[in-house]
Design a protein around this motif. Structure first.
Motif, PDB file in Angstrom:
ATOM      1  N   SER A 279      -5.949  -8.517  -0.388  1.00  0.00           N
ATOM      2  CA  SER A 279      -5.392  -8.631  -1.745  1.00  0.00           C
ATOM      3  C   SER A 279      -6.095  -7.594  -2.605  1.00  0.00           C
ATOM      4  O   SER A 279      -7.034  -6.943  -2.148  1.00  0.00           O
ATOM      5  CB  SER A 279      -5.669 -10.027  -2.310  1.00  0.00           C
ATOM      6  OG  SER A 279      -7.075 -10.227  -2.399  1.00  0.00           O
ATOM      7  N   GLY A 280      -5.659  -7.441  -3.842  1.00  0.00           N
ATOM      8  CA  GLY A 280      -6.381  -6.558  -4.750  1.00  0.00           C
ATOM      9  C   GLY A 280      -5.493  -5.589  -5.484  1.00  0.00           C
ATOM     10  O   GLY A 280      -4.270  -5.723  -5.502  1.00  0.00           O
ATOM     11  N   ALA A 281      -6.142  -4.580  -6.071  1.00  0.00           N
ATOM     12  CA  ALA A 281      -5.444  -3.626  -6.932  1.00  0.00           C
ATOM     13  C   ALA A 281      -4.815  -2.516  -6.086  1.00  0.00           C
ATOM     14  O   ALA A 281      -5.329  -1.395  -6.016  1.00  0.00           O
ATOM     15  CB  ALA A 281      -6.433  -3.063  -7.946  1.00  0.00           C
ATOM     16  N   TYR A 282      -3.726  -2.840  -5.426  1.00  0.00           N
ATOM     17  CA  TYR A 282      -3.027  -1.869  -4.568  1.00  0.00           C
ATOM     18  C   TYR A 282      -1.546  -1.931  -4.924  1.00  0.00           C
ATOM     19  O   TYR A 282      -0.726  -2.472  -4.170  1.00  0.00           O
ATOM     20  CB  TYR A 282      -3.270  -2.176  -3.079  1.00  0.00           C
ATOM     21  CG  TYR A 282      -4.737  -2.137  -2.739  1.00  0.00           C
ATOM     22  CD1 TYR A 282      -5.392  -0.918  -2.592  1.00  0.00           C
ATOM     23  CD2 TYR A 282      -5.475  -3.303  -2.643  1.00  0.00           C
ATOM     24  CE1 TYR A 282      -6.754  -0.872  -2.345  1.00  0.00           C
ATOM     25  CE2 TYR A 282      -6.839  -3.275  -2.387  1.00  0.00           C
ATOM     26  CZ  TYR A 282      -7.469  -2.050  -2.239  1.00  0.00           C
ATOM     27  OH  TYR A 282      -8.813  -2.005  -2.004  1.00  0.00           O
TER      28      TYR A 282
ATOM     29  N   SER B  55       0.512  -7.461   1.614  1.00  0.00           N
ATOM     30  CA  SER B  55      -0.631  -7.761   2.491  1.00  0.00           C
ATOM     31  C   SER B  55      -0.224  -8.585   3.715  1.00  0.00           C
ATOM     32  O   SER B  55       0.869  -9.165   3.754  1.00  0.00           O
ATOM     33  CB  SER B  55      -1.687  -8.546   1.703  1.00  0.00           C
ATOM     34  OG  SER B  55      -1.206  -9.861   1.453  1.00  0.00           O
ATOM     35  N   VAL B  56      -1.142  -8.677   4.655  1.00  0.00           N
ATOM     36  CA  VAL B  56      -0.917  -9.497   5.858  1.00  0.00           C
ATOM     37  C   VAL B  56      -0.720 -10.979   5.490  1.00  0.00           C
ATOM     38  O   VAL B  56       0.216 -11.602   5.996  1.00  0.00           O
ATOM     39  CB  VAL B  56      -2.063  -9.285   6.875  1.00  0.00           C
ATOM     40  CG1 VAL B  56      -1.932 -10.252   8.034  1.00  0.00           C
ATOM     41  CG2 VAL B  56      -2.079  -7.848   7.378  1.00  0.00           C
ATOM     42  N   PRO B  57      -1.571 -11.573   4.606  1.00  0.00           N
ATOM     43  CA  PRO B  57      -1.309 -12.976   4.238  1.00  0.00           C
ATOM     44  C   PRO B  57       0.090 -13.179   3.633  1.00  0.00           C
ATOM     45  O   PRO B  57       0.697 -14.225   3.819  1.00  0.00           O
ATOM     46  CB  PRO B  57      -2.406 -13.292   3.213  1.00  0.00           C
ATOM     47  CG  PRO B  57      -3.501 -12.326   3.540  1.00  0.00           C
ATOM     48  CD  PRO B  57      -2.831 -11.080   4.027  1.00  0.00           C
ATOM     49  N   MET B  58       0.583 -12.180   2.928  1.00  0.00           N
ATOM     50  CA  MET B  58       1.949 -12.302   2.356  1.00  0.00           C
ATOM     51  C   MET B  58       2.994 -12.328   3.467  1.00  0.00           C
ATOM     52  O   MET B  58       3.968 -13.089   3.406  1.00  0.00           O
ATOM     53  CB  MET B  58       2.236 -11.144   1.396  1.00  0.00           C
ATOM     54  CG  MET B  58       1.414 -11.196   0.123  1.00  0.00           C
ATOM     55  SD  MET B  58       1.586  -9.640  -0.783  1.00  0.00           S
ATOM     56  CE  MET B  58       0.388  -9.899  -2.078  1.00  0.00           C
ATOM     57  N   LEU B  59       2.786 -11.520   4.493  1.00  0.00           N
ATOM     58  CA  LEU B  59       3.723 -11.530   5.634  1.00  0.00           C
ATOM     59  C   LEU B  59       3.607 -12.848   6.390  1.00  0.00           C
ATOM     60  O   LEU B  59       4.597 -13.427   6.836  1.00  0.00           O
ATOM     61  CB  LEU B  59       3.433 -10.367   6.598  1.00  0.00           C
ATOM     62  CG  LEU B  59       3.721  -8.955   6.097  1.00  0.00           C
ATOM     63  CD1 LEU B  59       3.532  -7.968   7.245  1.00  0.00           C
ATOM     64  CD2 LEU B  59       5.128  -8.838   5.532  1.00  0.00           C
ATOM     65  N   LYS B  60       2.392 -13.303   6.539  1.00  0.00           N
ATOM     66  CA  LYS B  60       2.127 -14.567   7.237  1.00  0.00           C
ATOM     67  C   LYS B  60       2.856 -15.708   6.516  1.00  0.00           C
ATOM     68  O   LYS B  60       3.458 -16.582   7.129  1.00  0.00           O
ATOM     69  CB  LYS B  60       0.605 -14.791   7.228  1.00  0.00           C
ATOM     70  CG  LYS B  60       0.087 -15.836   8.156  1.00  0.00           C
ATOM     71  CD  LYS B  60       0.134 -15.406   9.607  1.00  0.00           C
ATOM     72  CE  LYS B  60      -0.244 -16.577  10.494  1.00  0.00           C
ATOM     73  NZ  LYS B  60       0.214 -16.431  11.858  1.00  0.00           N
TER      74      LYS B  60
END
Ligand code: PEP
Length: 253
Positions: free
Chosen positions: A70-73, A78-83
């Motif tokens: 996570s973070g300022a990107y 992110s992987v957790p979002m895909l998960k």
């Protein structure tokens, strides 16, 4: 029995409604090998696609991910979002991402590690340009990508990665590698994996071919011993064509 994976890479195509329509058409084909088939969609279509494919056995996945949790990107996923979406697969290091979005072996390696930790199967793309092939250094180039991309990944995790050999000169060009060219490189990659890990890891690895695979040439490619399936771009946009490729694989099992 030989293992196969038939993966459709939609690239930047299909709205949510189009994705769901495709899923309905594909499910209606009652594929004999639905579990060996997956569709890789744009982020925006993943939630709807996942719901539409639920219970069909057909897998789904993304075409890229960020390696940070996570973070300022800004603009990244992110992987957790895909998960959270329940994806099964994620393509990493596609040549279009390496060429247009500055993807490097270093970021590919970080993304592989992040996906493996989350239990999402990475489909790692490697492959040489026409220039490299004409220089006669294609194997050295591809081996370099494989070694760098697998850096620091242990054998148990390595075995979970799917590799897609995609010669850049054959992607979206209609210029398919001959079955002999594709087989030669897939067998070579298997040897590289066996060299890094061991024979069992090399033997069990799923190695796909990608580059203008279509219903008319799928069988001759898929029947080669070291080709475990296809990563399919253009021909994955129509359910009829994509299903015909999946059926070509099923006929060889
Ligand atoms: C791809 O996008 O990975 C690909 C192989 O595309 P195409 O099948 O259109 O060549």
């Amino acid at each position: 029995m030989k293992k196969f994976l038939i993966a459709g890479n939609w690239k930047m195509n299909k709205t949510r409604a189009e994705a769901v329509q495709f899923a309905e058409e594909l499910k209606a084909k009652n594929l004999a090998n639905a579990k060996d088939v997956c569709v890789l969609a744009p982020f925006t279509a993943l939630a709807d696609l996942g719901c539409a494919l639920e219970g069909s056995g057909i897998g789904f996945g993304a075409q890229n991910v960020h390696f940070k949790e996570s973070g300022a990107y800004t603009g990244e996923v992110s992987v957790p979002m895909l998960k959270d979406l329940g994806v099964d697969y994620c393509v990493i290091g596609h040549s279009e991402r390496r060429e247009y979005f500055a993807e490097t072996d270093e970021t590919v390696n970080l993304k592989l590690k992040a996906l493996l930790e989350a239990g999402i199967t990475p489909i790692l793309c490697v492959g040489e340009s026409l220039e490299v092939r004409e220089e006669g250094t294609a194997q050295t180039f591809v081996a370099g990508q494989v070694v760098a991309d697998f850096e620091g990944i242990g054998p148990a995790d390595a075995a979970k990665i799917v590799i897609a050999y995609e010669p850049i000169w054959a992607i979206g060009t209609g210029k398919t590698a001959t079955p002999e060219q594709a087989e030669e490189m897939c067998a070579f990659i298997r040897g590289v994996i066996s060299g890094i890990y061991d024979m069992a890891t090399g033997d069990s690895m799923l190695i796909l071919y990608g580059g203008s695979m279509k219903p008319s040439n799928a069988k001759e490619l898929l029947e080669k011993p070291d080709i475990n399936g296809g990563l399919i771009g253009g021909a994955s946009l129509k359910a009829d064509d994509f299903a015909a490729i999946a059926e070509a694989a099923a006929s060889l099992q």
